[in-house]
Design a protein around this motif. Structure first.
Motif, PDB file in Angstrom:
ATOM      1  N   UNK A 122       0.843  -1.199   0.000  1.00 50.27           N
ATOM      2  CA  UNK A 122       0.000   0.000   0.000  1.00 50.27           C
ATOM      3  C   UNK A 122       0.876   1.247   0.000  1.00 50.27           C
ATOM      4  N   UNK A 123       1.935   1.233   0.788  1.00 48.43           N
ATOM      5  CA  UNK A 123       2.865   2.370   0.816  1.00 48.43           C
ATOM      6  C   UNK A 123       3.492   2.581  -0.559  1.00 48.43           C
ATOM      7  N   UNK A 124       3.946   1.512  -1.169  1.00 50.06           N
ATOM      8  CA  UNK A 124       4.547   1.603  -2.501  1.00 50.06           C
ATOM      9  C   UNK A 124       3.558   2.065  -3.557  1.00 50.06           C
ATOM     10  N   UNK A 125       2.323   1.601  -3.465  1.00 51.02           N
ATOM     11  CA  UNK A 125       1.300   2.003  -4.429  1.00 51.02           C
ATOM     12  C   UNK A 125       1.031   3.502  -4.342  1.00 51.02           C
ATOM     13  N   UNK A 126       0.876   4.017  -3.123  1.00 55.72           N
ATOM     14  CA  UNK A 126       0.618   5.450  -2.976  1.00 55.72           C
ATOM     15  C   UNK A 126       1.830   6.274  -3.401  1.00 55.72           C
ATOM     16  N   UNK A 172       3.435   9.634 -10.060  1.00 53.40           N
ATOM     17  CA  UNK A 172       2.819   9.683 -11.383  1.00 53.40           C
ATOM     18  C   UNK A 172       2.054  10.988 -11.584  1.00 53.40           C
ATOM     19  N   UNK A 173       1.170  11.320 -10.644  1.00 47.09           N
ATOM     20  CA  UNK A 173       0.373  12.536 -10.834  1.00 47.09           C
ATOM     21  C   UNK A 173       1.231  13.790 -10.689  1.00 47.09           C
ATOM     22  N   UNK A 174       2.190  13.789  -9.768  1.00 45.38           N
ATOM     23  CA  UNK A 174       3.082  14.943  -9.646  1.00 45.38           C
ATOM     24  C   UNK A 174       3.931  15.106 -10.899  1.00 45.38           C
ATOM     25  N   UNK A 175       4.430  13.993 -11.424  1.00 42.95           N
ATOM     26  CA  UNK A 175       5.270  14.034 -12.614  1.00 42.95           C
ATOM     27  C   UNK A 175       4.543  14.493 -13.854  1.00 42.95           C
ATOM     28  N   UNK A 176       3.227  14.324 -13.868  1.00 41.16           N
ATOM     29  CA  UNK A 176       2.423  14.768 -15.001  1.00 41.16           C
ATOM     30  C   UNK A 176       1.787  16.135 -14.752  1.00 41.16           C
TER      31      UNK A 176
END
Length: 88
Positions: free
Chosen positions: A58-62, A68-72
Motif C-alpha cells: 500500500x505504501x509503494x502504491x501510494x 505519477x500525478x506529480x510528474x504529469x
C-alpha cells in the motif's frame, strides 16, 4: 485524527500503529535505508508477514500514484482545498 494528519509522531498511538507509521515514513522518504530490523520491529508489535506485505504494498502504491500525478502536473480538484466540502 487531526493529530495524526499534523504529525503522527506527536499523536497518542499504540506501539503497533506507531511502529507501522515509522516504517511507512522510512519506506516513503528513504526506501533504500529500510532493513530487516524494520521488519523485525513490525513483527515484535504483532504484525504477521501478510500484514507487513500489505503495509509495504500500500505504501509503494501510494508512492507510485503520487509520483505519477506529480510528474504529469495533475492538479487536484478544488474541493480538496475546502475542509468543509461534503462532495468527496
Amino acid at each position: 485524527m487531526d493529530a495524526i494528519k499534523k504529525d503522527y509522531r506527536e499523536a497518542d498511538l499504540d506501539d503497533a500503529d506507531r511502529t507501522m507509521l515509522d516504517y511507512v515514513r522510512k519506506l516513503t522518504l528513504a526506501p533504500a535505508s529500510t532493513s530487516e530490523s524494520d521488519i523485525v520491529a513490525l513483527r515484535e508489535v504483532g504484525f504477521g508477514d501478510k500484514a507487513i506485505l500489505e503495509i509495504n504494498q500500500i505504501t509503494g502504491f501510494f508512492a507510485w500514484c503520487n509520483r505519477t500525478v506529480d510528474g504529469l502536473g495533475v492538479e487536484l480538484e478544488a474541493f480538496w482545498d475546502d475542509p468543509d466540502a461534503t462532495n468527496v
